[in-house]
Write an enzyme that holds these catalytic residues in place. Structure first.
Site, mmCIF file in Angstrom:
data_model
loop_
_atom_site.group_PDB
_atom_site.id
_atom_site.type_symbol
_atom_site.label_atom_id
_atom_site.label_comp_id
_atom_site.label_asym_id
_atom_site.label_seq_id
_atom_site.Cartn_x
_atom_site.Cartn_y
_atom_site.Cartn_z
ATOM 1 N N SER A 63 1.103 -1.367 -0.071
ATOM 2 C CA SER A 63 0.152 -0.104 0.016
ATOM 3 C C SER A 63 0.813 1.480 -0.010
ATOM 4 O O SER A 63 1.853 1.300 0.054
ATOM 5 C CB SER A 63 -0.692 -0.154 1.120
ATOM 6 O OG SER A 63 -1.380 -0.923 1.646
HETATM 7 N N1 SAH Z 1 -0.227 -5.219 4.266
HETATM 8 C C1 SAH Z 1 0.181 -5.159 3.089
HETATM 9 C C2 SAH Z 1 -0.458 -4.775 1.318
HETATM 10 C C3 SAH Z 1 -1.554 -5.869 1.885
HETATM 11 S S1 SAH Z 1 -2.144 -6.036 -0.019
HETATM 12 C C4 SAH Z 1 1.968 -4.763 2.673
HETATM 13 O O1 SAH Z 1 1.952 -4.410 4.041
HETATM 14 O O2 SAH Z 1 2.909 -4.727 1.922
HETATM 15 C C5 SAH Z 1 -3.477 -7.583 -0.240
HETATM 16 C C6 SAH Z 1 -2.859 -8.601 0.586
HETATM 17 O O3 SAH Z 1 -4.732 -9.042 0.769
HETATM 18 C C7 SAH Z 1 -1.969 -9.475 -0.555
HETATM 19 O O4 SAH Z 1 -0.636 -10.165 -0.227
HETATM 20 C C8 SAH Z 1 -3.769 -10.341 -0.897
HETATM 21 O O5 SAH Z 1 -3.294 -12.036 -1.291
HETATM 22 C C9 SAH Z 1 -3.758 -10.495 0.246
HETATM 23 N N2 SAH Z 1 -5.223 -11.078 0.497
HETATM 24 C C10 SAH Z 1 -6.829 -10.571 -0.259
HETATM 25 N N3 SAH Z 1 -7.821 -11.582 0.732
HETATM 26 C C11 SAH Z 1 -7.212 -12.415 1.486
HETATM 27 C C12 SAH Z 1 -7.874 -13.126 2.289
HETATM 28 N N4 SAH Z 1 -8.908 -13.310 2.109
HETATM 29 N N5 SAH Z 1 -6.760 -13.409 4.084
HETATM 30 C C13 SAH Z 1 -5.974 -12.646 3.552
HETATM 31 N N6 SAH Z 1 -4.797 -12.602 2.778
HETATM 32 C C14 SAH Z 1 -5.992 -11.564 1.258
#
Ligand code: SAH
Length: 224
Positions: A63
């Protein structure tokens, strides 16, 4: 060569000018955690641009720093809190949370993409946070442990966009707890802040508009 330390200071100064910070603690955490250790190698020189960046070939993104800072301020993190993150991605946000809750607290981050569990774990290790964060593979829409309805966490942060509030996450939040989650369509969402009061009553407020990658899972979006 880009000087990453200067870039980090400039980024944080810009966020200060934009009025993003409410506390010195979140500002200090952003100055401390090396974002360059959490982006893909090809983007190292762009680590301190205020923008999301692609994570390896996963289709997911780290993000933008301003959004991370806004969420951390809204979470009101103090030392000793137990925090659950859904969407570990790069592990960057988990490292920042670690800085804010300290060794007395705990950080668990759930990630559904196996390659990103490995990516986040390696990044956290390189940056020196591996002992303080547990990265686990799973569908975070079902909470952690999955399906548990116990009130476990002081704070829950979902860093992917959900079509609705996953009910289990609401159950796993403790009294006096805060849950942050982007809710809306695939292309834009509202960041929702939910509070569970001491009597179990729940209130919600809209923080701001935002754009996150989809939360995919049993109580989120279906895989495409
Ligand atoms: N917090 C992260 C950015 C997250 S991007 C950072 O600091 O880099 C969103 C993430 O959520 C992605 O990696 C995606 O694979 C994950 N995601 C999506 N659906 C999910 C679910 N049901 N459970 C766990 N992770 C999930």
């Amino acid at each position: 060569m880009v000087n990453l330390d200067d870039g980090k200071k400039r980024l944080v100064e810009n966020l200060v000018r934009q009025g993003i910070f409410r506390s010195a603690r979140v500002r200090h955490a952003l100055l401390k955690v090396p974002r360059e250790e959490f982006v893909s190698k090809v983007y190292k020189n762009d680590a301190y641009l205020d923008t999301p960046l692609p994570l390896e070939d996963s289709g997911q993104t780290i993000s933008a720093p301003h959004m991370v800072a806004i969420m951390l301020e809204e979470l009101d993190l103090i030392r000793g809190l137990n925090v659950l993150e859904i969407g570990a991605g790069s592990g960057y946000n988990a490292a920042l949370i670690c800085e804010l809750v300290g060794p007395e607290g705990s950080v668990t981050s759930v990630e559904r993409v196996p390659e990103l569990v490995e990516f986040a774990s390696n990044n956290l290790k390189r940056a020196g946070y591996s002992k303080d964060v547990e990265v686990v593979l799973g569908d975070g829409t079902l909470g952690y442990p999955q399906w548990s309805k116990e009130e476990i966490y002081d704070r829950i942060i979902v860093t992917a966009a959900s079509p609705r509030m996953p009910k289990i996450l609401e159950s796993q939040l403790k009294r006096n707890g805060i849950l942050l989650i982007p809710i809306g369509g695939v292309f834009s969402q509202e960041l929702i802040k939910l509070r569970k009061h001491p009597d179990g009553r729940i209130t919600r407020m809209n923080v701001c508009g935002c754009v996150f990658v989809p939360l995919i899972g049993a109580d989120g979006y279906s895989p495409i």
